[in-house]
Every structure is written in C-alpha cells, then in structure tokens.
Design an enzyme around this catalytic site. Sequence first.
Site, PDB file in Angstrom:
ATOM      1  N   ASP A  81       0.851  -1.172   0.000  1.00 20.06           N
ATOM      2  CA  ASP A  81       0.000   0.000   0.000  1.00 20.06           C
ATOM      3  C   ASP A  81       0.892   1.229   0.000  1.00 20.06           C
ATOM      4  OD1 ASP A  81      -2.929   1.112   1.916  1.00 20.06           O
ATOM      5  OD2 ASP A  81      -2.268   1.476  -0.122  1.00 20.06           O
ATOM      6  N   SER A  82       0.322   2.374  -0.378  1.00 17.81           N
ATOM      7  CA  SER A  82       1.131   3.585  -0.597  1.00 17.81           C
ATOM      8  C   SER A  82       1.412   4.343   0.695  1.00 17.81           C
ATOM      9  CB  SER A  82       0.384   4.513  -1.560  1.00 17.81           C
ATOM     10  OG  SER A  82      -0.978   4.593  -1.147  1.00 17.81           O
ATOM     11  N   GLY A  83       0.673   4.052   1.751  1.00 16.69           N
ATOM     12  CA  GLY A  83       0.977   4.655   3.051  1.00 16.69           C
ATOM     13  C   GLY A  83       0.016   5.729   3.495  1.00 16.69           C
ATOM     14  N   GLY A  84      -0.659   6.383   2.579  1.00 18.66           N
ATOM     15  CA  GLY A  84      -1.540   7.494   2.938  1.00 18.66           C
ATOM     16  C   GLY A  84      -2.661   7.086   3.875  1.00 18.66           C
ATOM     17  N   PHE A  85      -3.238   5.954   3.596  1.00 13.87           N
ATOM     18  CA  PHE A  85      -4.366   5.474   4.414  1.00 13.87           C
ATOM     19  C   PHE A  85      -3.917   5.249   5.853  1.00 13.87           C
ATOM     20  CE2 PHE A  85      -8.415   3.460   5.097  1.00 13.87           C
ATOM     21  CZ  PHE A  85      -8.188   2.442   6.009  1.00 13.87           C
ATOM     22  N   ASP A 142      -2.983   8.132  -2.194  1.00 16.33           N
ATOM     23  CA  ASP A 142      -4.346   8.635  -2.359  1.00 16.33           C
ATOM     24  C   ASP A 142      -4.820   9.220  -1.028  1.00 16.33           C
ATOM     25  OD1 ASP A 142      -4.281   6.152  -1.107  1.00 16.33           O
ATOM     26  OD2 ASP A 142      -6.336   5.686  -1.642  1.00 16.33           O
ATOM     27  N   GLN A 184     -11.626   6.737  -5.789  1.00 19.20           N
ATOM     28  CA  GLN A 184     -12.171   7.328  -4.575  1.00 19.20           C
ATOM     29  C   GLN A 184     -13.541   7.938  -4.916  1.00 19.20           C
ATOM     30  OE1 GLN A 184     -11.177   6.930  -1.574  1.00 19.20           O
ATOM     31  NE2 GLN A 184      -9.091   6.166  -1.819  1.00 19.20           N
ATOM     32  N   GLY A 244     -11.504   3.794  -0.397  1.00 21.62           N
ATOM     33  CA  GLY A 244     -12.511   4.598   0.287  1.00 21.62           C
ATOM     34  C   GLY A 244     -13.684   3.794   0.805  1.00 21.62           C
ATOM     35  N   ASP A 288      -8.023  -7.806   0.264  1.00 22.68           N
ATOM     36  CA  ASP A 288      -7.123  -7.899   1.408  1.00 22.68           C
ATOM     37  C   ASP A 288      -7.937  -7.564   2.645  1.00 22.68           C
ATOM     38  OD1 ASP A 288      -6.878  -4.711   1.164  1.00 22.68           O
ATOM     39  OD2 ASP A 288      -6.157  -5.389   3.127  1.00 22.68           O
TER      40      ASP A 288
HETATM   41  N1  LIG Z   1      -4.327   3.316  -0.083  1.00 23.03           N
HETATM   42  C1  LIG Z   1      -5.525   2.943   0.425  1.00 23.03           C
HETATM   43  N2  LIG Z   1      -5.561   1.907   1.306  1.00 23.03           N
HETATM   44  C2  LIG Z   1      -6.773   1.548   1.830  1.00 23.03           C
HETATM   45  C3  LIG Z   1      -6.825   0.485   2.776  1.00 23.03           C
HETATM   46  C4  LIG Z   1      -5.578  -0.256   3.233  1.00 23.03           C
HETATM   47  C5  LIG Z   1      -5.403  -1.570   2.482  1.00 23.03           C
HETATM   48  C6  LIG Z   1      -4.057  -2.211   2.778  1.00 23.03           C
HETATM   49  C7  LIG Z   1      -3.202  -2.515   1.735  1.00 23.03           C
HETATM   50  C8  LIG Z   1      -1.960  -3.103   1.996  1.00 23.03           C
HETATM   51  C9  LIG Z   1      -1.571  -3.379   3.313  1.00 23.03           C
HETATM   52  C10 LIG Z   1      -2.439  -3.075   4.360  1.00 23.03           C
HETATM   53  C11 LIG Z   1      -3.684  -2.489   4.105  1.00 23.03           C
HETATM   54  C12 LIG Z   1      -8.069   0.148   3.323  1.00 23.03           C
HETATM   55  N3  LIG Z   1      -8.385  -0.777   4.257  1.00 23.03           N
HETATM   56  C13 LIG Z   1      -9.728  -0.677   4.458  1.00 23.03           C
HETATM   57  N4  LIG Z   1     -10.271   0.279   3.638  1.00 23.03           N
HETATM   58  C14 LIG Z   1      -9.245   0.812   2.937  1.00 23.03           C
HETATM   59  C15 LIG Z   1      -9.223   1.851   1.987  1.00 23.03           C
HETATM   60  C16 LIG Z   1      -7.974   2.228   1.448  1.00 23.03           C
HETATM   61  C17 LIG Z   1      -7.865   3.319   0.505  1.00 23.03           C
HETATM   62  O1  LIG Z   1      -8.859   3.965   0.129  1.00 23.03           O
HETATM   63  N5  LIG Z   1      -6.629   3.621   0.031  1.00 23.03           N
END
Ligand SMILES: Nc1nc2c(CCc3ccccc3)c3nc[nH]c3cc2c(=O)[nH]1
Length: 382
Positions: A102-106, A156, A199, A226, A276
Amino acid sequence: PQALQPEIAATPEFTFKVAARDGAARTGAISMPRGVIRTPAFMPVGTAATVKGMYPEQVRALGADVVLGNTYHLMLRPGAERVAKLGGLHKFMNWPHPILTDSGGFQVMSLANLRKLTEEGVTFRSHIDGSKHVLTPERSVEIQNLLGSDIVMQLDECVALPCEEKVAEKAMRLSLRWAERCKTAFGDHPGRALFGIVQGGDVPHLRVESARELAAMDLKGYAVGGLAVGEPQDVMLAMIETVEPHLPQEKPRYLMGVGTPDDIVKSVARGIDMFDCVMPTRAGRHGQIFTRFGRMNLKNAKHAEDPRPIDEQSSCPAANSWSRAYLHHLVKAEEMLGKMLLTWVNLAYYQDLMAGLRSAIAAGRLDDFIAETREGWERGEP
Ligand SMILES: Nc1nc2c(CCc3ccccc3)c3nc[nH]c3cc2c(=O)[nH]1
C-alpha cells in the site's frame, strides 16, 4: 476440484488473463516475473514484513499467491533504504512470490500523529518514536520501489464515511492529481504494476468521474478505495456496482480492505478480483474464527470441554488436529500457540473459500456455490 490451472505461468511482463466469467464475476490469473496470482484472490496482510503468527512457507502452503506489505510501517521501521540495502522485501522476509504494497496514505491518516495534508503530500510524526516524515506521491513510489514491490499502489486520500459531498470531491480530485504524479514517478517497469485507486466517498457521480479519469491513465490495475471504512455493506456493494462498468474489463480490480467471507462472495459476484483484510489474522489472534459453519468465538465457555476438532474435513492441521477444548484453553491463557493456530485456521478458510469461488466461476455455477456457502454459515454446527 481446483479451478483450471491458469494457462499462464510466470512471465516477464505483468499480464492479466480472464479464464472464465459467470455474470459480472471473473476467474483468471495475473502473471508476473515472481509468479502467478490466481483470481479471485485473497491477499494476507503482512504489514511489518510478516504475516503475524505464520511462517512464510505455511502461508504459501495454504494457497496464498501474494502477500501485502505496508509503506507506512516499513518506512518508519526498519526503513525503506535499509530493506533495499539488505536485498529488498522478498529476500528480507523470505517470500519469493509477488508482494503488493500500500502507498501509506491510508495508514498515515489512521495511525500517525500531527498529520498535515497539502497538495504536495502528507507530513506526519511517527506513531513509534515521534520522528517527522513526509510522504509525497514521488516518495511513496520511491519507497515501494526500494522495497521491491511487484504491485505498487498510488498515494491517495481516503475519506471516512459518511462524508460531505464537497469533502469527498476534494479528496477524489487530489487523488487523481496524485495518480498522475505516481504514474510519472513510477515510469516503465514491464514486470511490475502501478494500480490506481478509485475514490469518491459514497457519491455515485464522484465515483464514476474517478473511475473514468483513472481508466484514461491506462494503468495496469485498479483498486476501489474509500470503502471498508465502517459503512454498511449495502453502501459498499452499491459503490462497487456504480464503479464496475467504468473500469476496464481486461484489468484486475482490487477492493481494498475487504472483508468478511460474506463481503467477499458478494463482491466477487459484482466483478472484484482481489481482496485484502486484516480480519482473518487479527480475529484469529483474538480467538474468533471463520469456518464452513460460520463464525465461532473460542473464548466462549461452551467450547471448554468440547473434544471435537474445529472441522475434521478441513485440510488445515489447526482445524482438524486439536480439540476445541484445547484451543479454548490456549485462548483463555492468551498463549502464543492459540494465536498461531487460529490465524492458521482463518487463513486456511479464506484460501479455501477463494479456491471454491474460482472453481465455481470456472464451472459457471457461482450462484449455487454462494447459496451452498451461505447455507453452511446459517446452518451452523453439524
Ligand atoms: N491506499 C488505500 N488503502 C486503503 C486500505 C488499506 C489496504 C491495505 C493494503 C496493503 C496493506 C495493508 C492495508 C483500506 N483498508 C480498508 N479500507 C481501505 C481503503 C484504502 C484506501 O482507500 N486507500
């Protein structure tokens, strides 16, 4: 019977082939240099370079083709440059198969302190030691490249639900601009992929705009973000139905953070290929398991003297070789082995569910499979 073995093996180029369809559902395979991901796929979460409580070979033996890593956690500890110096994430954690990061923003928005989000990116303080960090689209892609990720997610901005339309609009438009910057920063790596993330909150026209703008960027795969942020299941399913027609048929769709077995079967039926969720691993550590008979909480005293295994028909040793009484004891005593065995039970059940979905779609009997599966959950214990 296992689904048709995909006719494609590991390939130098990232490719996705749909082998069969059943309604909006698809089964097929993503192939890349490190191997093949059979879809629909469940991707165990390995946040800090480990699927908690599991050996890598064990995760592989259950049928997992890909695991997830996390830019946020790994950039803070041990650091992306250090992982690169040590040969990259695959070598570091001894997982030679595909990894998606994942990119880290979440995670910044849900875990870090003192976050500041601007057009440039997000600055924050580590939840571990309070150190200051910056994540821009360019830095996020650089970190994922340093980790050696096979599937890179764009940076994102995910908004919590329910949300104001203008809040969702602002975050969706920012995410589109960040997708462009990630695409530029990622460049061209035939064997790897950059995925865009749709999103738009729970606002249909924003979701459609996001999907269409990302599709125009011709990325290798598309995530629906999202969601799985606390919204009711019917809102999540409605957003999938809204977005699906606007995503390219020939590219994989990844629903981030989803979900329970029920969420997964309903989302597969609506055209999602990749999932995931921390549910199977996190719930397992707390004594909650997923089985063919539905959910069980092994903390519950009713298991205290039950000599039966969880499911003698399961191929997973943790589900067929220990008594519920013993597992209840381990959970009550908060023993490590309890967390390990129940994580194993859950990941095995999730992978068996995915294998069943792949076979059912290949045989054109997805509706029957879903009906039988849900009956098993409702019927409960034999
Ligand atoms: N970048 C991103 N990640 C999300 C995750 C984490 C998934 C993840 C990926 C890789 C490793 C750990 C977690 C979300 N988890 C629940 N809802 C989520 C929404 C988003 C989202 O909108 N954007």
